[in-house]
Design a protein around this motif. Structure first.
Motif, PDB file in Angstrom:
ATOM      1  N   TYR A   4       0.848  -1.190   0.000  1.00 25.13           N
ATOM      2  CA  TYR A   4       0.000   0.000   0.000  1.00 25.13           C
ATOM      3  C   TYR A   4       0.885   1.243   0.000  1.00 25.13           C
ATOM      4  CZ  TYR A   4      -3.795  -3.082   1.702  1.00 25.13           C
ATOM      5  OH  TYR A   4      -4.736  -4.074   1.849  1.00 25.13           O
ATOM      6  N   PRO A   5       1.036   1.930  -1.133  1.00 22.92           N
ATOM      7  CA  PRO A   5       1.775   3.197  -1.102  1.00 22.92           C
ATOM      8  C   PRO A   5       0.946   4.242  -0.356  1.00 22.92           C
ATOM      9  CG  PRO A   5       0.781   2.896  -3.262  1.00 22.92           C
ATOM     10  CD  PRO A   5       0.505   1.636  -2.483  1.00 22.92           C
ATOM     11  N   ALA A   6       1.621   5.036   0.469  1.00 20.37           N
ATOM     12  CA  ALA A   6       0.906   5.960   1.353  1.00 20.37           C
ATOM     13  C   ALA A   6       0.957   7.396   0.850  1.00 20.37           C
ATOM     14  CB  ALA A   6       1.503   5.897   2.756  1.00 20.37           C
ATOM     15  N   ILE A   7      -0.188   8.052   0.946  1.00 21.26           N
ATOM     16  CA  ILE A   7      -0.263   9.492   0.715  1.00 21.26           C
ATOM     17  C   ILE A   7      -0.831  10.124   1.983  1.00 21.26           C
ATOM     18  CG2 ILE A   7      -1.278  11.348  -0.657  1.00 21.26           C
ATOM     19  CD1 ILE A   7      -1.430   9.437  -3.017  1.00 21.26           C
ATOM     20  N   SER A 201      12.931  -0.448   2.861  1.00 22.10           N
ATOM     21  CA  SER A 201      13.808  -1.147   1.917  1.00 22.10           C
ATOM     22  C   SER A 201      13.123  -2.412   1.427  1.00 22.10           C
ATOM     23  CB  SER A 201      15.137  -1.522   2.593  1.00 22.10           C
ATOM     24  OG  SER A 201      14.912  -2.505   3.596  1.00 22.10           O
ATOM     25  N   LEU A 202      13.663  -2.968   0.335  1.00 22.47           N
ATOM     26  CA  LEU A 202      13.143  -4.253  -0.149  1.00 22.47           C
ATOM     27  C   LEU A 202      13.374  -5.340   0.898  1.00 22.47           C
ATOM     28  CD1 LEU A 202      14.256  -4.185  -3.901  1.00 22.47           C
ATOM     29  CD2 LEU A 202      11.949  -3.852  -2.992  1.00 22.47           C
ATOM     30  N   GLU A 203      14.474  -5.221   1.635  1.00 24.37           N
ATOM     31  CA  GLU A 203      14.762  -6.190   2.704  1.00 24.37           C
ATOM     32  C   GLU A 203      13.663  -6.155   3.775  1.00 24.37           C
ATOM     33  OE1 GLU A 203      16.318  -8.990   5.247  1.00 24.37           O
ATOM     34  OE2 GLU A 203      16.764  -8.628   3.122  1.00 24.37           O
ATOM     35  N   ASP A 204      13.191  -4.954   4.108  1.00 24.79           N
ATOM     36  CA  ASP A 204      12.090  -4.851   5.078  1.00 24.79           C
ATOM     37  C   ASP A 204      10.861  -5.601   4.571  1.00 24.79           C
ATOM     38  OD1 ASP A 204      13.615  -3.244   6.749  1.00 24.79           O
ATOM     39  OD2 ASP A 204      12.775  -1.366   5.979  1.00 24.79           O
ATOM     40  N   LEU A 205      10.535  -5.398   3.304  1.00 18.17           N
ATOM     41  CA  LEU A 205       9.382  -6.078   2.723  1.00 18.17           C
ATOM     42  C   LEU A 205       9.587  -7.593   2.726  1.00 18.17           C
ATOM     43  CD1 LEU A 205       8.618  -3.669  -0.251  1.00 18.17           C
ATOM     44  CD2 LEU A 205       7.201  -4.017   1.778  1.00 18.17           C
ATOM     45  N   LEU A 223       9.313   5.340  -0.680  1.00 18.04           N
ATOM     46  CA  LEU A 223       8.920   5.387  -2.094  1.00 18.04           C
ATOM     47  C   LEU A 223       9.211   6.762  -2.684  1.00 18.04           C
ATOM     48  CD1 LEU A 223       5.512   3.463  -1.949  1.00 18.04           C
ATOM     49  CD2 LEU A 223       7.740   2.582  -2.688  1.00 18.04           C
ATOM     50  N   TYR A 224       8.957   7.815  -1.899  1.00 13.68           N
ATOM     51  CA  TYR A 224       9.209   9.181  -2.371  1.00 13.68           C
ATOM     52  C   TYR A 224      10.713   9.454  -2.487  1.00 13.68           C
ATOM     53  CZ  TYR A 224       4.276  10.007  -1.230  1.00 13.68           C
ATOM     54  OH  TYR A 224       2.898   9.944  -1.169  1.00 13.68           O
ATOM     55  N   ASP A 225      11.465   8.931  -1.526  1.00 14.09           N
ATOM     56  CA  ASP A 225      12.912   9.161  -1.513  1.00 14.09           C
ATOM     57  C   ASP A 225      13.652   8.300  -2.530  1.00 14.09           C
ATOM     58  OD1 ASP A 225      12.711  11.007   0.478  1.00 14.09           O
ATOM     59  OD2 ASP A 225      13.441   9.716   2.098  1.00 14.09           O
ATOM     60  N   ASP A 229      12.457   0.811  -4.765  1.00 14.80           N
ATOM     61  CA  ASP A 229      12.006   0.846  -6.151  1.00 14.80           C
ATOM     62  C   ASP A 229      10.616   0.222  -6.201  1.00 14.80           C
ATOM     63  OD1 ASP A 229      11.755  -0.941  -8.824  1.00 14.80           O
ATOM     64  OD2 ASP A 229      12.814   0.931  -9.248  1.00 14.80           O
ATOM     65  N   LEU A 230       9.629   1.007  -6.613  1.00 16.20           N
ATOM     66  CA  LEU A 230       8.239   0.552  -6.532  1.00 16.20           C
ATOM     67  C   LEU A 230       7.987  -0.698  -7.371  1.00 16.20           C
ATOM     68  CD1 LEU A 230       5.424   0.891  -5.434  1.00 16.20           C
ATOM     69  CD2 LEU A 230       5.004   2.687  -7.132  1.00 16.20           C
ATOM     70  N   GLY A 231       8.537  -0.732  -8.577  1.00 13.52           N
ATOM     71  CA  GLY A 231       8.342  -1.900  -9.435  1.00 13.52           C
ATOM     72  C   GLY A 231       8.892  -3.162  -8.802  1.00 13.52           C
ATOM     73  N   ALA A 232      10.104  -3.075  -8.266  1.00 13.37           N
ATOM     74  CA  ALA A 232      10.726  -4.228  -7.612  1.00 13.37           C
ATOM     75  C   ALA A 232       9.939  -4.646  -6.369  1.00 13.37           C
ATOM     76  CB  ALA A 232      12.169  -3.901  -7.252  1.00 13.37           C
ATOM     77  N   ALA A 233       9.436  -3.650  -5.641  1.00 18.91           N
ATOM     78  CA  ALA A 233       8.673  -3.935  -4.428  1.00 18.91           C
ATOM     79  C   ALA A 233       7.366  -4.673  -4.760  1.00 18.91           C
ATOM     80  CB  ALA A 233       8.360  -2.640  -3.691  1.00 18.91           C
TER      81      ALA A 233
END
Length: 239
Positions: A4-7, A201-205, A223-225, A229-233
């Motif tokens: 879930y990307p956050a806004i 990080s991807l490691e966190d996921l 994601l903003y910073d 990488d959203l695609g990889a995530a």
């Protein structure tokens, strides 16, 4: 596991806070609807929204921004912050929101959560925000003597769609999520648990997914910073 990307919305802009402090807001996009569209275009299945001003005010404040986001999306969105009565819940769902997140009222008026979950099946989630395991309310400004697990268990039979668990001390700090506490909560209840706070990080996921107990993860600042990488995530979460 769903990403879930956050806004997070403050004064109509997409921002991120550190540890929930409004004074620490960094503006990432002054067009939240465009940001939501970008997440959707990247392949996200959901978008997570928070009305930060609303969380403190106890009523919706960034309504115009949320409505613009809903108008820009075809994927579902969930919203928390300032949703504290049935009229507000009904109003948001009627405007196209897929899921409301109830936080402060889950502590103060748990019967409202149960009524809402019965009235709107699959469209009500509980937001549990905790500092050192103890629930905090009203935009994290007030601490309670209720543990996150005890609060979650109160809604075991209520029909809520999900629990969004935020470790306040990790939120926005880019230090990694509290995997252990989130997994423990997820195993303590049958309600799907979504991790929030510190996913950077991807490691966190990977660590969250490896528990095989956590249903989703929310990430914002990383994601903003560009730390994630959203695609990889998305690929990792769906694998």
């Amino acid at each position: 596991m769903i990403l879930y990307p956050a806004i997070d919305l403050k004064d109509g802009q997409a921002v991120r806070l550190v540890h929930g402090e409004m004074s620490s807001a960094t503006v990432f996009n002054d067009d939240p609807a465009a940001q939501a569209r970008a997440f959707q275009d990247a392949g996200c299945d959901w978008v997570h929204l928070v009305d930060l001003n609303g969380a403190f005010a106890g009523q919706p404040v960034n309504g115009a921004a949320v409505e613009a986001i809903l108008g820009a999306l075809t994927v579902p969105a969930q919203l928390g912050g300032g949703i504290r009565d049935m009229a507000t819940i009904e109003g948001w769902l009627s405007k196209g929101l897929s899921r409301v997140i109830l936080g402060t009222v889950a502590v103060e008026t748990p019967d409202l959560v149960r009524e809402a979950a019965r009235t709107f099946p699959g469209q009500v989630a509980v937001g549990i925000d905790a500092r050192k395991g103890m629930v905090a309310t009203k935009g994290w400004a007030e601490e309670t003597d209720v543990t996150a697990t005890d609060l979650a268990k109160q809604f075991e039979d209520a029909g809520v769609a999900a629990i969004i668990y935020t470790d306040i001390d990790r939120d926005g700090a880019m230090g990694g999520p509290n995997v252990e506490a989130t997994e423990a909560l997820a195993r303590a209840v049958s309600i799907p648990v979504i991790a929030s706070g510190g996913v950077s990080s991807l490691e966190d996921l990977s660590r969250l997914k490896a528990t095989r107990a956590i249903a989703g993860a929310i990430s914002g600042r990383a994601l903003y910073d560009g730390a994630i990488d959203l695609g990889a995530a998305l690929e990792l979460c769906r694998a």
